[in-house]
Design an enzyme around this catalytic site. Sequence first.
Site, PDB file in Angstrom:
ATOM      1  NE  ARG A  22      -2.198  -0.700   3.565  1.00  0.00           N
ATOM      2  CZ  ARG A  22      -2.282  -1.591   4.662  1.00  0.00           C
ATOM      3  NH1 ARG A  22      -1.316  -1.774   5.555  1.00  0.00           N
ATOM      4  NH2 ARG A  22      -3.154  -2.691   4.847  1.00  0.00           N
ATOM      5  CG  ASP A  36       3.800  -4.390   7.054  1.00  0.00           C
ATOM      6  OD1 ASP A  36       3.998  -5.356   7.754  1.00  0.00           O
ATOM      7  OD2 ASP A  36       3.054  -3.233   7.188  1.00  0.00           O
ATOM      8  CG  ASP A  54       2.673  -9.669   7.598  1.00  0.00           C
ATOM      9  OD1 ASP A  54       2.000  -8.971   7.025  1.00  0.00           O
ATOM     10  OD2 ASP A  54       3.335 -10.647   7.240  1.00  0.00           O
ATOM     11  CG  ASP A  56       1.333  -4.508  12.615  1.00  0.00           C
ATOM     12  OD1 ASP A  56       2.215  -4.110  12.194  1.00  0.00           O
ATOM     13  OD2 ASP A  56       0.229  -5.161  11.832  1.00  0.00           O
TER      14      ASP A  56
END
Length: 180
Positions: A21, A101, A103, A105
């Site tokens: 994204r 990223d 994943d 978090d």
Amino acid sequence: MCLKDRWVQIHSFKHNGHLHRYWEKNYVLDENDKFFIVASNRTRVVEADGRRWFTHEPAITIFSKNDWYNVIAMLKEDGVCYYCNIASPSIEDDGKIKYIDYDLDLKLYPDGNIKVLDEKEYEKHKSKYKYDQRLDLVLRKEVEKIYHLMETRSYPFDDKEIYRLYEVFEELLKKKQYHR
């Protein structure tokens, strides 16, 4: 290229190099050897599948250049909520801030509660993208380090500094030369 005092896009990728994204408009308040410090308010986010949405709250995002994380400090009505992505160190490339990223978090709520998120997604992608043992160890150690920083409210989990940075951003927006 120094990004300070510029509007930039932020691009998030997956381990296989595919775009995950991107955030369209973010203002770089500061850049130093350790961090990119970025401010935004209702910026458009574009997902890899083409879906588009806008962020809900004003935010300060701190991208580490050396460590495996970035932190989105969202200014909510009840206080600052921190969302920490375990991610590759961030880089500047073609005038954009980019990172991978991974994943995992962590979320620090205004009341001090801490949660580790997306562990199942991490395990799925660890297998799918074939993260090696060394990368897995680096990422897991980063989770432990971030958890400790959150518990002690150490930088970048410092509400006063986040509010100060957002005030700087608001003042810059008031000046005509900084309008989008």
